[in-house]
Design an enzyme around this catalytic site. Sequence first.
Site, PDB file in Angstrom:
ATOM      1  N   GLU A  59       1.211  -1.542   0.155  1.00 12.97           N
ATOM      2  CA  GLU A  59       0.113  -0.245   0.040  1.00 12.97           C
ATOM      3  C   GLU A  59       0.849   1.359  -0.190  1.00 12.97           C
ATOM      4  O   GLU A  59       0.784   2.253  -0.525  1.00 12.97           O
ATOM      5  CB  GLU A  59      -0.989   0.026   1.276  1.00 12.97           C
ATOM      6  CG  GLU A  59      -2.646  -0.789   1.139  1.00 12.97           C
ATOM      7  CD  GLU A  59      -1.722  -2.770   0.987  1.00 12.97           C
ATOM      8  OE1 GLU A  59      -2.376  -2.755   0.867  1.00 12.97           O
ATOM      9  OE2 GLU A  59      -0.902  -2.298   2.101  1.00 12.97           O
ATOM     10  N   HIS A 128     -10.801  -6.421   8.206  1.00 14.19           N
ATOM     11  CA  HIS A 128     -11.621  -6.129   7.364  1.00 14.19           C
ATOM     12  C   HIS A 128     -12.592  -5.068   7.600  1.00 14.19           C
ATOM     13  O   HIS A 128     -13.825  -5.537   6.406  1.00 14.19           O
ATOM     14  CB  HIS A 128     -12.282  -7.542   6.451  1.00 14.19           C
ATOM     15  CG  HIS A 128     -10.595  -7.938   5.416  1.00 14.19           C
ATOM     16  ND1 HIS A 128      -9.576  -8.581   6.658  1.00 14.19           N
ATOM     17  CD2 HIS A 128     -10.545  -8.533   4.459  1.00 14.19           C
ATOM     18  CE1 HIS A 128      -9.271  -9.056   5.487  1.00 14.19           C
ATOM     19  NE2 HIS A 128      -9.085  -9.099   4.127  1.00 14.19           N
TER      20      HIS A 128
END
Length: 324
Positions: A59, A128
């Site tokens: 990321e 998540h």
Amino acid sequence: MITTFAAALNTGLRNAMEDDAKVVLLGEDIGKLGGVFRVTDTLQKDFGDNRVIDTPLAESGIVGTAFGMALRGYRPVVEIQFDGFVYPAFDQIVSQVAKIHNRTGGKAKAPLTIRIPFGGGIGAVEHHSESPEVYFAHTAGLRVVSPSTPADAYSMIRQAISLDDPVIFFEPKRRYWDKADVDFEGEPDLPLHKARVCTRGADVTVVAYGGTVATALTAAKIAAEEGHSLEVIDLRSLSPLDVDTIAESVDKTGRLVVVHEAPVFAGLGAEIAARVTERCFYHLEAPVLRVGGYDIPYPPAKLEKHHLPDPDRILAAVDRCLAA
């Protein structure tokens, strides 16, 4: 046209890419797979792998690369696969992306949109189902927005991509499959920074954003059956905040409940409560109340229904307001 939230985003990205060859997409599995939630489905096939780029699982590298592209005149749109995966890129976003315009005295711009599926409600595993929006709303130099409907998903992604400012674009993942009518030909009915009054009411103002707007609207329907009139406002923009729209409503109702999935402690609701108390002190008939997640790490999937705000918790806060 009736379409899902995810499909509306897909069309918004497609139209932006058709209108401007400088719009490029970067992210993990967004190309051949079409993204975990299929938001970018078929876009690599139609635009090529030089504009819809499957990246490594890194990321910080994804955002750093996109930032460099933005400085060179591109309009990159980054997908962070899940909310909890944005933290490796946090330094890039808050230390570099957010500050470049100020650091260069306005000479450098960063037209970068960072899409982040956020929130719970899908029974996912750890990391998540996060709600990290307040970290970015706290950071000067970033716009932070969150649509709640397919129509706003389409118009707001188009508006975000067109801006020269960096935009953190939070997508409530449990709403990806919600369906509604979307006008793909019309112009946006609101500027990106404006809140939307979803339902008019006279007794209590309820402010929500992202995945909790639908929950607040359900609560308003139940309240109406019980004889109470709720005015529901979809915040849409978390930074900057449209305090004027909220204050206008609270001046009328005298009561405010703020709803979000993130923990209540130091959440966005605290900022809204402080602003409204300053602006509307002599109109308030009760303390501003907040309904949100608890101050715990996000619970296992089998327990998340107890963690997330639901209509009952919102209506309990409404009752407290009305009893004050």
